[in-house]
Design a protein around this motif. Structure first.
Motif, PDB file in Angstrom:
ATOM      1  N   ILE A 370      35.324  43.401  46.967  1.00  0.00           N
ATOM      2  CA  ILE A 370      34.543  42.257  47.436  1.00  0.00           C
ATOM      3  C   ILE A 370      33.241  42.166  46.651  1.00  0.00           C
ATOM      4  N   ALA A 371      32.588  43.321  46.417  1.00  0.00           N
ATOM      5  CA  ALA A 371      31.358  43.330  45.628  1.00  0.00           C
ATOM      6  C   ALA A 371      31.615  42.826  44.218  1.00  0.00           C
ATOM      7  N   GLY A 372      32.751  43.207  43.633  1.00  0.00           N
ATOM      8  CA  GLY A 372      33.084  42.733  42.292  1.00  0.00           C
ATOM      9  C   GLY A 372      33.218  41.227  42.239  1.00  0.00           C
ATOM     10  N   ALA A 373      33.835  40.635  43.276  1.00  0.00           N
ATOM     11  CA  ALA A 373      33.965  39.179  43.331  1.00  0.00           C
ATOM     12  C   ALA A 373      32.601  38.523  43.480  1.00  0.00           C
ATOM     13  N   LEU A 374      31.725  39.098  44.289  1.00  0.00           N
ATOM     14  CA  LEU A 374      30.393  38.537  44.476  1.00  0.00           C
ATOM     15  C   LEU A 374      29.566  38.627  43.192  1.00  0.00           C
ATOM     16  N   VAL A 375      29.701  39.732  42.468  1.00  0.00           N
ATOM     17  CA  VAL A 375      29.003  39.858  41.183  1.00  0.00           C
ATOM     18  C   VAL A 375      29.452  38.754  40.230  1.00  0.00           C
ATOM     19  N   ASP A 376      30.742  38.493  40.195  1.00  0.00           N
ATOM     20  CA  ASP A 376      31.265  37.425  39.345  1.00  0.00           C
ATOM     21  C   ASP A 376      30.668  36.072  39.735  1.00  0.00           C
ATOM     22  N   MET A 377      30.543  35.836  41.036  1.00  0.00           N
ATOM     23  CA  MET A 377      29.941  34.589  41.509  1.00  0.00           C
ATOM     24  C   MET A 377      28.483  34.482  41.084  1.00  0.00           C
ATOM     25  N   VAL A 378      27.749  35.587  41.181  1.00  0.00           N
ATOM     26  CA  VAL A 378      26.337  35.574  40.808  1.00  0.00           C
ATOM     27  C   VAL A 378      26.184  35.332  39.309  1.00  0.00           C
TER      28      VAL A 378
END
Length: 448
Positions: A370-378
């Protein structure tokens, strides 16, 4: 007593958890609470990847990322210090982002974050540590380039771009060797220490004060400046064309065929990645069935997009026996042209839909994912419901949408072909294909 196997129900649509956003000082905390997930993943995102490095300091972000692991005390002190709290250091650099972080038990997060903040904001940056890390990166560069596939991929940038992208992310051996401790210190002070960034936090946050966490990590650092986006220029030369990176005596060839693609914000992801999967992204892809199953030239072939904030690349890659190299090139280009002309089958459409929807609950089952997906969004300025939008895009994907994607995103007429192998055996057959002009270079000449 035998039991009847239960029937599978219809898969339900996955919904990505909605993140909470909090502005703290000059930074933003983006958090997802996952009750019961006691290993918390924390990532600090700075918008300074390799793409914005000055041309006289290419590789400084990769070197700085490595040096931060020496910690506030220097001498590789960070990892053992974090181990006292059961925490693990994370650091990586992409073209568009500088990411640091840690994974730590929720109950020890506060202690671990204090050490993490010192490592990011106030590292020792001892000159001897920097020189040592630089030597390690240089040695690693050539060790990894001993793989023909890696060397082919690293040779690609100079065939598609001028400017920063023409040199590998780590800076290339010549540029990296020129980076001094003073250059690293200046980069860190300007781009990392003084810039708050965005803090991603995922896990069981029931006892985590996100505002205090943000204050600890951001301190009095300033907001990140806006990045100016401009499309990088291509190098001069005819397209298509062929580059042979000479490895005398090699009995195999590593092959990459690539062309420019739009930037991340310009691409309809389900259509683009869907057509990539049909072409080379699945075991049943056109490339794999042709080069592996029908011709028997390779153990496997693949394709994918590398999408950045200002541009993109689409490429396919494989490794084949030297004598089959030329035919592998023409067969791959023919598969792309045929896909553009004829479109996809209903079976291929169904496979793309299923591959990108059914497994999502497993794909995002951990705090790290989930953190990896959020980093991609940021990094790419994507909306908080980006995962749901992409999933919905795959669910409503049609044959017509994929057919039009093949025309929009596949451009074999604009391709560059990079082959790592024995130029003495390859130059004549590759020239005879008529794909385009053939150039031969040695590995030492690529980034000099």
């Amino acid at each position: 007593m035998s039991q009847t196997r239960p029937e599978l129900g219809t898969p339900t649509s996955y919904t990505f958890p909605k993140p909470r956003r909090i502005t703290v000082g000059g930074g933003t905390v983006v958090a997802v609470d996952v009750p019961g997930q006691h290993l918390v993943s924390l990532r600090l995102v700075h918008p300074f990847g390799g793409a914005v490095e000055p041309l006289d300091a290419m590789g400084v972000s990769a070197l700085t990322s490595e040096v931060l692991e020496d910690g506030p005390g220097g001498g590789s002190s960070l990892a053992p210090a974090l181990e006292r709290y059961g925490a693990e250091w994370v650091s990586r650099v992409s073209w568009d982002g500088f990411i640091t972080g840690l994974d730590a038990p929720a109950g020890r997060l506060g202690e671990a974050v204090g050490l993490f903040t010192d490592a990011v904001r106030r590292p020792a940056l001892k000159p001897d540590d920097i020189v040592g890390r630089r030597s390690q990166l240089l040695e690693r560069f050539w060790l990894e380039a001993a793989s023909a596939g890696t060397l082919a991929m690293r040779s690609l940038g100079g065939q598609l771009f001028t400017g920063r992208y023409a040199t590998p992310l780590a800076g290339g051996p010549v540029r990296l060797a020129d980076i001094t401790p003073e250059t690293v210190a200046a980069f860190h002070a300007e781009r990392i220490a003084s810039v708050a960034g965005t803090l991603v936090v995922v896990g069981d946050l029931s006892r985590v004060d996100l505002v205090e966490l943000g204050k600890t990590v951001f301190g009095d650092a300033a907001p990140a400046p806006e990045r100016e986006i401009s499309e990088p220029a291509p190098p001069p030369g005819e397209l298509p064309r062929v580059l042979i990176v000479d490895r005398p005596g090699s009995v195999q060839s590593a092959l990459v065929i690539a062309h420019r693609a739009p930037s991340r914000s310009q691409v309809d992801l389900p259509r683009a990645e869907g057509i990539s999967e049909v072409f080379g992204g699945m075991f049943t892809s056109r490339l794999n069935l042709e080069l592996r199953e029908r011709l028997g030239y390779t153990y496997g072939a693949g394709s994918r997009f590398d999408l950045r904030r200002d541009s993109g690349v689409f490429f396919m890659s494989t490794q084949v026996e030297a004598d089959t190299t030329a035919h592998s090139v023409t067969s791959s280009l023919e598969q792309a042209a045929e896909l553009r002309d004829s479109g996809v089958t209903e079976e291929e459409l169904a496979a793309v839909r299923e591959a990108n929807t059914v497994g999502l609950p497993v794909s995002y089952s951990t705090a790290r994912s989930i953190a990896g997906a959020l980093v991609d969004m940021v990094v790419h300025d994507l909306p908080d419901d980006h995962v749901d939008r992409v999933r919905a895009g795959y669910e409503r994907l049609t044959k017509e949408a994929l057919d039009s994607a093949a025309v929009e995103y596949l451009h074999p007429e604009e391709a560059v072909v990079v082959v790592v192998g024995d130029a003495g055996r390859l130059r004549g057959p590759l020239a005879d294909t008529g794909v385009g002009p053939v150039e031969v270079r040695t590995p030492d000449e690529l980034w000099s």
